[in-house]
Write an enzyme that holds these catalytic residues in place. Structure first.
Site, PDB file in Angstrom:
ATOM      1  N   GLY A  46      -4.186  -4.081  -4.338  1.00  0.00           N
ATOM      2  CA  GLY A  46      -5.103  -2.990  -4.672  1.00  0.00           C
ATOM      3  C   GLY A  46      -4.279  -1.769  -5.032  1.00  0.00           C
ATOM      4  O   GLY A  46      -3.681  -1.155  -4.164  1.00  0.00           O
ATOM      5  N   HIS A  47      -4.189  -1.473  -6.324  1.00  0.00           N
ATOM      6  CA  HIS A  47      -3.341  -0.367  -6.778  1.00  0.00           C
ATOM      7  C   HIS A  47      -4.207   0.793  -7.284  1.00  0.00           C
ATOM      8  O   HIS A  47      -4.913   0.648  -8.265  1.00  0.00           O
ATOM      9  CB  HIS A  47      -2.407  -0.852  -7.895  1.00  0.00           C
ATOM     10  CG  HIS A  47      -1.446  -1.908  -7.416  1.00  0.00           C
ATOM     11  ND1 HIS A  47      -0.705  -2.674  -8.261  1.00  0.00           N
ATOM     12  CD2 HIS A  47      -1.137  -2.307  -6.164  1.00  0.00           C
ATOM     13  CE1 HIS A  47       0.041  -3.505  -7.541  1.00  0.00           C
ATOM     14  NE2 HIS A  47      -0.209  -3.297  -6.269  1.00  0.00           N
ATOM     15  N   LYS A  80       2.204   2.242  -5.290  1.00  0.00           N
ATOM     16  CA  LYS A  80       2.913   1.830  -6.516  1.00  0.00           C
ATOM     17  C   LYS A  80       2.127   2.192  -7.773  1.00  0.00           C
ATOM     18  O   LYS A  80       2.681   2.634  -8.769  1.00  0.00           O
ATOM     19  CB  LYS A  80       3.167   0.310  -6.495  1.00  0.00           C
ATOM     20  CG  LYS A  80       4.065  -0.122  -5.356  1.00  0.00           C
ATOM     21  CD  LYS A  80       4.162  -1.623  -5.267  1.00  0.00           C
ATOM     22  CE  LYS A  80       2.976  -2.295  -4.648  1.00  0.00           C
ATOM     23  NZ  LYS A  80       2.796  -2.108  -3.214  1.00  0.00           N
ATOM     24  N   ASP A  87       0.815  -1.225   0.000  1.00  0.00           N
ATOM     25  CA  ASP A  87       0.000   0.000   0.000  1.00  0.00           C
ATOM     26  C   ASP A  87       0.847   1.274   0.000  1.00  0.00           C
ATOM     27  O   ASP A  87       0.451   2.289   0.568  1.00  0.00           O
ATOM     28  CB  ASP A  87      -0.977   0.020   1.197  1.00  0.00           C
ATOM     29  CG  ASP A  87      -1.813  -1.234   1.245  1.00  0.00           C
ATOM     30  OD1 ASP A  87      -2.288  -1.661   0.182  1.00  0.00           O
ATOM     31  OD2 ASP A  87      -1.981  -1.804   2.339  1.00  0.00           O
ATOM     32  N   GLN A 136       1.966  -6.024  -3.153  1.00  0.00           N
ATOM     33  CA  GLN A 136       2.298  -6.078  -1.722  1.00  0.00           C
ATOM     34  C   GLN A 136       3.622  -5.326  -1.479  1.00  0.00           C
ATOM     35  O   GLN A 136       3.879  -4.357  -2.165  1.00  0.00           O
ATOM     36  CB  GLN A 136       2.367  -7.530  -1.206  1.00  0.00           C
ATOM     37  CG  GLN A 136       1.014  -8.235  -1.164  1.00  0.00           C
ATOM     38  CD  GLN A 136       0.587  -8.797  -2.499  1.00  0.00           C
ATOM     39  OE1 GLN A 136       1.357  -9.476  -3.163  1.00  0.00           O
ATOM     40  NE2 GLN A 136      -0.638  -8.543  -2.899  1.00  0.00           N
TER      41      GLN A 136
HETATM   42  P1  IMP Z   1      -2.892 -12.729   1.600  1.00  0.00           P
HETATM   43  O1  IMP Z   1      -1.887 -12.226   0.632  1.00  0.00           O
HETATM   44  O2  IMP Z   1      -4.300 -12.382   1.249  1.00  0.00           O
HETATM   45  O3  IMP Z   1      -2.712 -14.185   1.900  1.00  0.00           O
HETATM   46  O4  IMP Z   1      -2.628 -11.981   3.008  1.00  0.00           O
HETATM   47  C1  IMP Z   1      -1.426 -12.190   3.744  1.00  0.00           C
HETATM   48  C2  IMP Z   1      -0.996 -10.904   4.457  1.00  0.00           C
HETATM   49  O5  IMP Z   1      -0.570  -9.940   3.485  1.00  0.00           O
HETATM   50  C3  IMP Z   1      -2.097 -10.239   5.255  1.00  0.00           C
HETATM   51  O6  IMP Z   1      -1.517  -9.628   6.399  1.00  0.00           O
HETATM   52  C4  IMP Z   1      -2.635  -9.170   4.322  1.00  0.00           C
HETATM   53  O7  IMP Z   1      -3.220  -8.090   5.012  1.00  0.00           O
HETATM   54  C5  IMP Z   1      -1.349  -8.750   3.618  1.00  0.00           C
HETATM   55  N1  IMP Z   1      -1.583  -8.237   2.259  1.00  0.00           N
HETATM   56  C6  IMP Z   1      -1.894  -8.947   1.160  1.00  0.00           C
HETATM   57  N2  IMP Z   1      -2.013  -8.153   0.082  1.00  0.00           N
HETATM   58  C7  IMP Z   1      -1.758  -6.916   0.506  1.00  0.00           C
HETATM   59  C8  IMP Z   1      -1.694  -5.639  -0.157  1.00  0.00           C
HETATM   60  O8  IMP Z   1      -1.871  -5.503  -1.378  1.00  0.00           O
HETATM   61  N3  IMP Z   1      -1.391  -4.582   0.640  1.00  0.00           N
HETATM   62  C9  IMP Z   1      -1.135  -4.700   1.964  1.00  0.00           C
HETATM   63  N4  IMP Z   1      -1.169  -5.857   2.616  1.00  0.00           N
HETATM   64  C10 IMP Z   1      -1.480  -6.957   1.898  1.00  0.00           C
END
Ligand code: IMP
Length: 448
Positions: free
Chosen positions: A57-58, A25, A22, A246
């Protein structure tokens, strides 16, 4: 393959998050594409995703249009740029179609310039339920996943179970899928019998219907060997932009395991997730915010302890998840985690977003992690839960002085001092500050 002997003269430049995700990017990529457009030289020929899936989420804005990309690469607004979803990505047909049609309803039809790897991994309608079942099993120690089925899909891929997107074009696909779905149902039953997870049969039926409907639509897209497609561009000397999802601190190996995502978010995974050689990697641009946010479970050493101050950052920075809507935790800039991320990613250019957000008189920066006896960790701790306190330094705040500023000479001196400090700390690692974001819209930034 037509010819494998041509030299590669193009490069793949990378934009990746070097905090907990977040970082903004999407905006930086939109900005990078636009700056070149302004001088009528379309430098980037494609934007490619190489890992992650609909958990990302971009967000970026231009002329009143706000785009929130989940699977779609952040080059939608640039009509000369190809959009490539690489083999390292996990794709759910339902969320993908929704995103495609949402864009189309905004007048942006990307179909002719959209290419999806035949080796992308298919998220089935049961993967999100398996994600929920696993979180139920973990209880209070859960990862706080986005429930998009990311972890179970990558797990099944490593176990060589998951169908690839290109398999849908093969004659035996329905048998392959039926066999896999039976296996997944058995795993769900195991969660029910052993861990008290209640299988929501009605909901599954609803999702099954939606998923098969969306799967039919996947035949309309260009599913191909995207590694070859990129190779041809690189042979022609074209520049390609890769978009990380991420952030470095969520990397499967080097993040705060197990509170991480299930893909590798570091530069090293770029080659695997796109199918390009290491010598094709060009510039590595690390995107950060002037402060830090995190969503999900696990420790967050630099979290702002004063609840009112944290809330002030959340509100001023609109810190709510673009995928889940969850409120993000807000923290001070963490130099310990950042320096490690810069090293691990080989970042050479830094983009600092949200420098316009400063709702406090005094800004802190974390410069050390302390153990339970108050001693400073010499190395990065194996688990961040072992960090009991942090060492900080303070800087005067700059209020709203940077909001929408576009020239360096108009930046508040307090912000300049803050950024110069960051620059001094990071330049020994070979990272130079390039751009400061001063607002969410394209063009609201300052070249440093
Ligand atoms: P998952 O990727 O949905 O399995 O989530 C694993 C961890 O990564 C969790 O703590 C989510 O909140 C975090 N996470 C996954 N995608 C994002 C992102 O795009 N931004 C911020 N945190 C993320």
């Amino acid at each position: 393959m037509e010819n494998t002997t041509k030299p590669i003269t193009g490069k793949v430049d990378l934009y990746l998050g070097v905090q907990w995700g977040d970082e903004g990017k999407g905006k930086e990529i939109d900005e990078a594409l636009s700056r070149e457009e302004l001088i009528e030289a379309v430098i980037y020929d494609a934007v490619c995703r190489f890992q992650g899936g609909p958990n990302a989420g971009h967000t970026y804005e231009f002329e009143g249009v706000t785009i929130i990309g989940h699977l779609m690469p952040s080059g939608c607004l640039h009509k000369y740029v190809d959009l490539i979803i690489g083999n390292g990505v996990v794709l759910n047909p339902v969320s993908f179609n929704k995103e495609y049609y949402d864009l189309k309803s905004k007048g942006i039809d990307v179909i002719k310039r959209l290419f999806i790897s035949e080796r992308a991994k298919l998220i089935t309608y049961l993967h999100p339920f398996l994600d929920a079942a696993e979180e139920c099993r973990m209880g209070k120690n859960c990862v706080g996943s986005t429930m998009s089925g990311i972890g179970p899909t990558y797990r099944d891929f490593k176990a060589r179970q998951v169908p690839l997107l290109g398999d849908i074009l093969r004659p035996n696909f329905m048998d392959q899928l039926a066999d896999f779905i039976r296996f997944q149902m058995n795993v769900l039953k195991m969660y029910e019998e052993s861990y008290g997870y209640v299988i929501p049969h009605d909901k599954i039926e609803e999702k099954r219907f939606e998923w098969f409907e969306a799967l039919e639509m996947m035949f309309n897209y260009n599913i191909c060997d995207t590694s070859e497609l990129i190779r041809k561009k690189l042979e022609q000397g074209k520049r390609v932009l890769a978009e990380g999802a991420q952030g470095a601190m969520l990397d499967n190996d080097f993040g705060d395991y197990p509170y991480v995502t299930s893909s590798n978010t570091l530069t090293a995974n770029l080659c695997l997730g796109l199918g390009v050689p290491h010598h094709a990697i060009g510039e590595v641009n690390g995107v950060i915010k002037a402060y830090v946010t995190k969503v999900g479970g696990g420790s967050f050493p630099s979290k702002i302890k004063d609840k009112e101050v944290e809330e002030a950052y959340r509100e001023a920075g609109h810190e709510y998840g673009a995928t889940t809507g969850r409120p993000r935790m807000c923290g001070w800039l963490d130099m310990v985690a950042l320096k490690r991320a810069i090293y691990l990613t080989g970042t050479t250019g830094i983009f600092i977003n949200k420098t316009d957000i400063c709702p406090v008189d005094t800004v802190k920066v974390v410069i050390g992690y302390l153990d339970k006896d108050g001693n400073k960790f010499e190395n990065f701790p194996l688990h961040l839960e072992d960090v009991y306190d942090v060492e900080t330094i303070e800087f005067p705040g700059w209020g709203t002085g940077a909001v929408e500023v576009t020239e360096k000479s108009k930046l508040p001196q307090a912000l300049i001092n803050y950024v110069e400090y960051i620059e001094e700390e990071l330049s020994p690692l070979g990272a130079k500050i390039k751009l400061l974001g001063t607002g969410p819209k394209r063009g609201q930034s300052v070249v440093w």
